[in-house]
Design a protein around this motif. Sequence first.
Motif, short mmCIF file in Angstrom:
data_model
loop_
_atom_site.label_atom_id
_atom_site.label_comp_id
_atom_site.label_asym_id
_atom_site.label_seq_id
_atom_site.Cartn_x
_atom_site.Cartn_y
_atom_site.Cartn_z
N THR A 117 0.85 -1.20 0.00
CA THR A 117 0.00 0.00 0.00
C THR A 117 0.88 1.24 0.00
O THR A 117 2.08 1.18 0.23
N GLN A 118 0.22 2.38 -0.20
CA GLN A 118 0.88 3.67 -0.14
C GLN A 118 -0.12 4.70 0.36
O GLN A 118 -1.31 4.61 0.03
N GLY A 119 0.33 5.66 1.18
CA GLY A 119 -0.55 6.77 1.53
C GLY A 119 -0.61 7.17 2.98
O GLY A 119 -1.10 8.26 3.28
N TRP A 120 -0.14 6.33 3.93
CA TRP A 120 -0.28 6.71 5.34
C TRP A 120 0.58 7.92 5.67
O TRP A 120 1.67 8.10 5.14
N ARG A 121 0.04 8.76 6.54
CA ARG A 121 0.76 9.95 7.02
C ARG A 121 0.53 10.04 8.52
O ARG A 121 -0.57 10.43 8.96
N ASP A 122 1.54 9.71 9.30
CA ASP A 122 1.36 9.62 10.75
C ASP A 122 0.96 10.95 11.37
O ASP A 122 0.23 10.98 12.37
N TYR A 123 1.39 12.07 10.77
CA TYR A 123 1.06 13.38 11.36
C TYR A 123 -0.40 13.77 11.13
O TYR A 123 -0.89 14.71 11.76
N LEU A 124 -1.10 13.05 10.25
CA LEU A 124 -2.52 13.31 10.03
C LEU A 124 -3.41 12.36 10.84
O LEU A 124 -4.62 12.52 10.86
N TRP A 125 -2.82 11.39 11.49
CA TRP A 125 -3.60 10.43 12.26
C TRP A 125 -4.06 11.01 13.60
O TRP A 125 -3.48 11.96 14.11
N ASN A 126 -5.09 10.39 14.13
CA ASN A 126 -5.58 10.72 15.47
C ASN A 126 -5.73 9.41 16.25
O ASN A 126 -6.67 8.66 16.00
N PRO A 127 -4.81 9.10 17.15
CA PRO A 127 -3.68 9.93 17.55
C PRO A 127 -2.52 9.85 16.55
O PRO A 127 -2.37 8.84 15.86
N ALA A 128 -1.73 10.93 16.50
CA ALA A 128 -0.55 10.96 15.63
C ALA A 128 0.55 10.11 16.25
O ALA A 128 0.56 9.86 17.46
N GLY A 129 1.47 9.67 15.43
CA GLY A 129 2.59 8.90 15.95
C GLY A 129 3.07 7.86 14.96
O GLY A 129 2.27 7.29 14.21
N MET A 130 4.38 7.61 14.94
CA MET A 130 4.95 6.65 14.01
C MET A 130 4.49 5.24 14.35
O MET A 130 4.52 4.82 15.51
N PRO A 131 4.04 4.46 13.34
CA PRO A 131 3.58 3.10 13.60
C PRO A 131 4.75 2.14 13.81
O PRO A 131 5.92 2.52 13.66
N SER A 132 4.44 0.88 14.11
CA SER A 132 5.47 -0.14 14.28
C SER A 132 4.98 -1.46 13.72
O SER A 132 3.79 -1.63 13.39
N GLN A 133 5.89 -2.40 13.63
CA GLN A 133 5.56 -3.71 13.07
C GLN A 133 4.55 -4.47 13.93
O GLN A 133 3.86 -5.36 13.44
N ALA A 134 4.44 -4.13 15.22
CA ALA A 134 3.61 -4.90 16.14
C ALA A 134 2.15 -4.95 15.70
O ALA A 134 1.51 -6.00 15.75
N SER A 135 1.62 -3.81 15.26
CA SER A 135 0.20 -3.78 14.88
C SER A 135 -0.05 -4.61 13.63
O SER A 135 -1.11 -5.22 13.48
N LEU A 136 0.91 -4.64 12.72
CA LEU A 136 0.79 -5.48 11.52
C LEU A 136 0.96 -6.95 11.86
O LEU A 136 0.25 -7.82 11.33
#
Length: 559
Positions: A117-136
């Motif tokens: 995929t392409q398109g995620w922007r962590d600064y536009l998320w609520n809550p904001a923050g860099m993701p990690s492999q754990a959720s995937l």
Amino acid sequence: MDAALVPADLIMTSSAVFTGRDATPQAGAVAVADDRIVWVGPGGELPEHLQGPRTVMADYGDALIMPGFHDAHLHFFHSALYLSPLAERFCGENEADAVARLAPLAARRPAGSWLLTQGWRDYLWNPAGMPSQASLDEVYPDRPVAMYSGDAHTLWLNTCALERLGIDDTSEPPAGGSYDRDEEGHLTGIVREAAAMALMPRIVDEFSREELLDAYRSFAAYCNERGITGVCDVSLMAMPGLDFVRDDLFAALEKAGELTVRVSMFPTLLEDRSRLAALKAAHQGPLLRAQGFKQFFDGVSSQHTAWIHDPYSNARFENDCGRPTVPADAMEALVAPAAAEGAPVRIHAIGDEAIHQCIDIFERHPVAASCHPERAGQAEGSRPRHTIEHLENFQPDDIERLAAAGIVASVQPRHITLDPGGPERDLGPQRVPYMWPFRSLLDAGAVLAFGTDSPVTDIDPINAVYTAVTRRDADSHEPAGGWLPDERITLAEALGAYTAGSAVAAQRAHELGCLEPGKFADIVVLEPNPFTLTDDDLQRTQVQATYVGGRKAYERLEP
């Protein structure tokens, strides 16, 4: 028989013809023979010889006839891929939502295959923050997942993906890239810049040639539906073999008569400049050509990798000024021989110091006009020119310098509103007034070339024109009154940047970008005529028809 007296294949008439040379549209007609425009003038004064027994008359009433849109900067491979069934494109509301949106892709792709995929922007998320492999990992423990950020500079991987790619805690990233690690030194699944791009060929290797050709066909049709008749397919990154300018796929469509956009290719500028020469020799038709080189001077401001003169306002460490991807003297050593050989160079430069140094280099090494005898005697706008890509924030004096040097400013209007509040956060109030200064650039005499950087933003030119004219986001219509409203430009100027300006960036201004005899009949019809709409309503206009070389590539069917 005199070719000038041959009847036209097609005559288009309307109460509004925007040639690209005039500030406002006028009632008139455009006549086409073969793939070229042969006559433009008042509709009621058609020369008699133009109308033959096989001439098709197309009366578009009050719709606007204008030059086709030309996207001056995109990445065709990735744009096609992320709009195809092979991958997905989305931002997501937050990290968990982005993971959830993988489900349809996982359902349609073969078991065990990559989910891309392409398109995620962590600064536009609520809550904001860099993701990690754990959720995937929680949802896809046994399937590789690769999710590129919206700006295509960061890659989010799961553990299965890292294992398939052979990356572990002991791995070292390639130069210009990084692997994020937690406090204990373990990989987080975030891969940045050159390290992220270097993985792309291995991830997409599982897609077949036929799947990719289908994606290319579909994306070309997607472009035509939006009035796009030409594109500049520019290198994705500077590492050898990773520019993703796939002339083989374009050539296959061209040979089959299925290429419906005019493509100008710009591979990576390396010390070995033989690839451009090979592309030029192999592709000399009207639809597919190689026109110059692309290089990269810095990264992006949101990640503090854009190269700026003074530290970021929210500096992460002392002297946090980003960095050049290569030293300035190394960049000059690449540009100088290419320019001497007559090859225009396009350089990705976002930060003010990258732009400043780029202008220095281009001033010292203009494109050798003597290498282009076919342009002799043509208009000044037709001479080969260097181009700077993105140009987000300027040192004040560099606006005039860029214009005086004849450097093309290749900009993407929708970038202005991608990160609301980001410029203020990263650069501070003193530098913000010099962000994307379209009005100032035009007033200084610079050539603006519009594009989208697709897949970073959607390729629809109407939305980009709206943003350039209003300085507001095309989706949210914020902020009210426009961001830096003094830098708004007129509709005619925005359309000109998307047609004539982009033709200059493509190094094809002698044959594209305006409606005038001798140029290719790349034409779009818009209804309602956007010149009759308020700026706030510009998005109401729709593409009625798109012609590439006089051939109808798209026609809107009434519901």
